[in-house]
Design a protein around this motif. Structure first.
Motif, short mmCIF file in Angstrom:
data_model
loop_
_atom_site.label_atom_id
_atom_site.label_comp_id
_atom_site.label_asym_id
_atom_site.label_seq_id
_atom_site.Cartn_x
_atom_site.Cartn_y
_atom_site.Cartn_z
N LYS A 160 -1.48 -3.93 -2.43
CA LYS A 160 -1.06 -2.66 -3.01
C LYS A 160 -1.08 -1.58 -1.95
CE LYS A 160 -1.81 0.58 -6.79
NZ LYS A 160 -2.60 0.98 -7.97
N THR A 161 -0.07 -0.75 -1.95
CA THR A 161 -0.02 0.37 -1.00
C THR A 161 -1.01 1.45 -1.44
OG1 THR A 161 2.31 -0.05 -0.50
CG2 THR A 161 1.43 2.14 0.05
N SER A 187 -7.39 5.31 7.77
CA SER A 187 -8.12 4.47 6.80
C SER A 187 -7.15 3.82 5.82
CB SER A 187 -9.15 5.31 6.03
OG SER A 187 -10.20 5.71 6.86
N GLU A 188 -6.17 4.59 5.36
CA GLU A 188 -5.19 4.06 4.43
C GLU A 188 -4.36 2.95 5.08
OE1 GLU A 188 -4.50 8.06 1.67
OE2 GLU A 188 -3.11 7.61 3.30
N ASN A 189 -3.98 3.16 6.32
CA ASN A 189 -3.20 2.14 7.04
C ASN A 189 -4.01 0.85 7.18
OD1 ASN A 189 -1.03 3.87 7.37
ND2 ASN A 189 -1.69 4.59 9.38
N TYR A 190 -5.31 0.99 7.42
CA TYR A 190 -6.17 -0.19 7.50
C TYR A 190 -6.23 -0.91 6.15
CZ TYR A 190 -10.45 -2.96 7.52
OH TYR A 190 -11.34 -3.99 7.38
N LEU A 191 -6.42 -0.15 5.07
CA LEU A 191 -6.51 -0.75 3.74
C LEU A 191 -5.22 -1.45 3.36
CD1 LEU A 191 -8.40 2.04 1.74
CD2 LEU A 191 -9.26 -0.22 2.34
N ASN A 192 -4.10 -0.93 3.81
CA ASN A 192 -2.81 -1.51 3.47
C ASN A 192 -2.55 -2.85 4.15
OD1 ASN A 192 -2.11 0.53 1.66
ND2 ASN A 192 -1.30 1.83 3.28
N LYS A 193 -3.41 -3.20 5.10
CA LYS A 193 -3.32 -4.51 5.76
C LYS A 193 -4.24 -5.54 5.09
CE LYS A 193 -2.29 -2.37 10.23
NZ LYS A 193 -2.80 -2.13 11.61
N THR A 195 -5.99 -7.35 1.44
CA THR A 195 -5.72 -7.65 0.04
C THR A 195 -6.91 -7.17 -0.79
OG1 THR A 195 -6.72 -9.85 0.25
CG2 THR A 195 -4.32 -9.68 0.56
N ILE A 196 -6.66 -6.92 -2.07
CA ILE A 196 -7.72 -6.56 -3.01
C ILE A 196 -7.76 -7.64 -4.08
CG2 ILE A 196 -8.53 -4.83 -4.67
CD1 ILE A 196 -6.88 -2.75 -3.17
N LYS A 224 0.06 4.74 -8.89
CA LYS A 224 0.66 4.56 -7.58
C LYS A 224 -0.23 5.15 -6.48
CE LYS A 224 5.09 5.08 -5.17
NZ LYS A 224 6.46 5.62 -5.27
N GLY A 225 -0.49 4.34 -5.46
CA GLY A 225 -1.23 4.80 -4.30
C GLY A 225 -2.74 4.75 -4.42
N LEU A 226 -3.25 4.36 -5.59
CA LEU A 226 -4.69 4.39 -5.84
C LEU A 226 -5.22 2.99 -6.13
CD1 LEU A 226 -6.96 6.51 -6.00
CD2 LEU A 226 -6.48 6.74 -8.44
N ASP A 227 -6.42 2.70 -5.67
CA ASP A 227 -7.01 1.38 -5.89
C ASP A 227 -7.92 1.36 -7.13
OD1 ASP A 227 -8.87 3.06 -4.69
OD2 ASP A 227 -9.66 1.56 -3.30
N ILE A 228 -8.82 2.34 -7.20
CA ILE A 228 -9.87 2.36 -8.23
C ILE A 228 -9.93 3.74 -8.88
CG2 ILE A 228 -12.34 2.08 -8.67
CD1 ILE A 228 -10.92 -0.51 -7.76
#
Length: 280
Positions: A160-161, A187-193, A195-196, A224-228
């Motif tokens: 997820k982006t 940080s966001e770019n790292y998370l986008n690489k 999986t969750i 959109k754009g949010l994980d939790i």
């Protein structure tokens, strides 16, 4: 041994720096002392049960949003008078670690809280705070504090982006600072690489028996754009079902969900499932 003027000056600077790094009112320091007394005797061999028991000592504490957004520079904010969902989990875990390690002093508590809240346990400005909770879980797993067990209880890896903070920069006062903004983007770019792993809402009831009391529950979202969007602590109650111990935005206080977790989530708009992290 006689201290040289340089050593005295260095000690003064370090002491002043530490004081500036922590934001805590006298009322919160008093509440800390009261909490240490309240949790005495709650330590169990099962650390998860310890965490749930410690968490329950916060029942009724008011829900207060954005308690960490204090001042013009990032500091370790210790606010026990009002909690949001994340600071509730952080404080419950920090007090549980205090209990587990036989500590009762404020300095040790502050160190546990800093370790939990910041990347690799280091407070290095606003962007060092673990803002996205999926990263909070991953980084605290890296630090050996907990383990993401979502995959072990039926979860599925998804991509997820993640870019909610940078896309909604106006919602975060600290992001007016260009350096903070760039670091959050990093940080966001790292998370986008990454999986969750998410246990879908439809699978929670089936796999509920694999969730333990004291597990940290994070609610995934379709926003959109949010994980939790929310987090809390699992607790198996007298009905034999897993409920959510959390700082609720609906009741505006720390409470245990009246409905079991599986049913509770069905009433939450945009919820897609949960992440489950088990403290070690």
């Amino acid at each position: 041994m006689k201290l040289t003027p340089f050593v005295i000056l260095l000690f003064f600077i370090l002491s002043k720096s530490l004081a500036q790094e922590i934001t805590c009112s006298n009322a919160d320091k008093m509440t800390f002392k009261e909490k240490v007394i309240a949790i005495d005797g709650l330590l169990e061999n099962n650390f998860g049960k310890t965490i749930a028991a410690v968490g329950k000592t916060f029942l009724g504490t008011p829900y207060v949003a954005k308690t960490l957004e204090v001042g013009e520079t990032e500091s370790l904010v210790i606010n026990l008078q009002g909690l949001d969902c994340t600071t509730f989990v952080e404080n419950a875990l920090a007090f549980s670690l205090l209990l587990k390690n036989g500590k009762t002093d404020f300095k040790s508590f502050a160190n546990y809280l800093k370790t939990i809240r910041y990347k690799n346990g280091e407070l290095e400005g606003y962007a060092s705070r673990l803002h996205y909770f999926s990263e909070w879980i991953a980084n605290n797993e890296h630090k050996g504090i907990l383990k993401d067990v979502t995959s072990e209880i039926g979860g599925t890896a998804i991509n997820k982006t993640i870019n909610f903070m940078s896309k909604h920069r106006d919602l975060y006062p600290f992001l007016k600072n260009e350096l903070n903004f760039k670091k959050i983007k990093t940080s966001e770019n790292y998370l986008n690489k990454q999986t969750i792993c998410v246990l879908s809402q439809e699978e929670i009831a089936t796999n509920e028996h694999l969730i333990h009391t004291g597990d940290i529950i994070a609610l995934s979202t379709s926003i959109k754009g949010l994980d939790i969007t929310h987090t809390g602590i699992a607790t198996r109650e007298k009905d034999g079902r897993i409920h959510l111990l959390h700082a609720s935005t609906l009741s505006n206080k720390v409470e245990i969900s009246k409905l079991p977790l599986a049913q509770y989530l069905k009433k939450i708009t945009n919820n897609t499932g949960i992440l489950v992290a088990r403290p070690k």
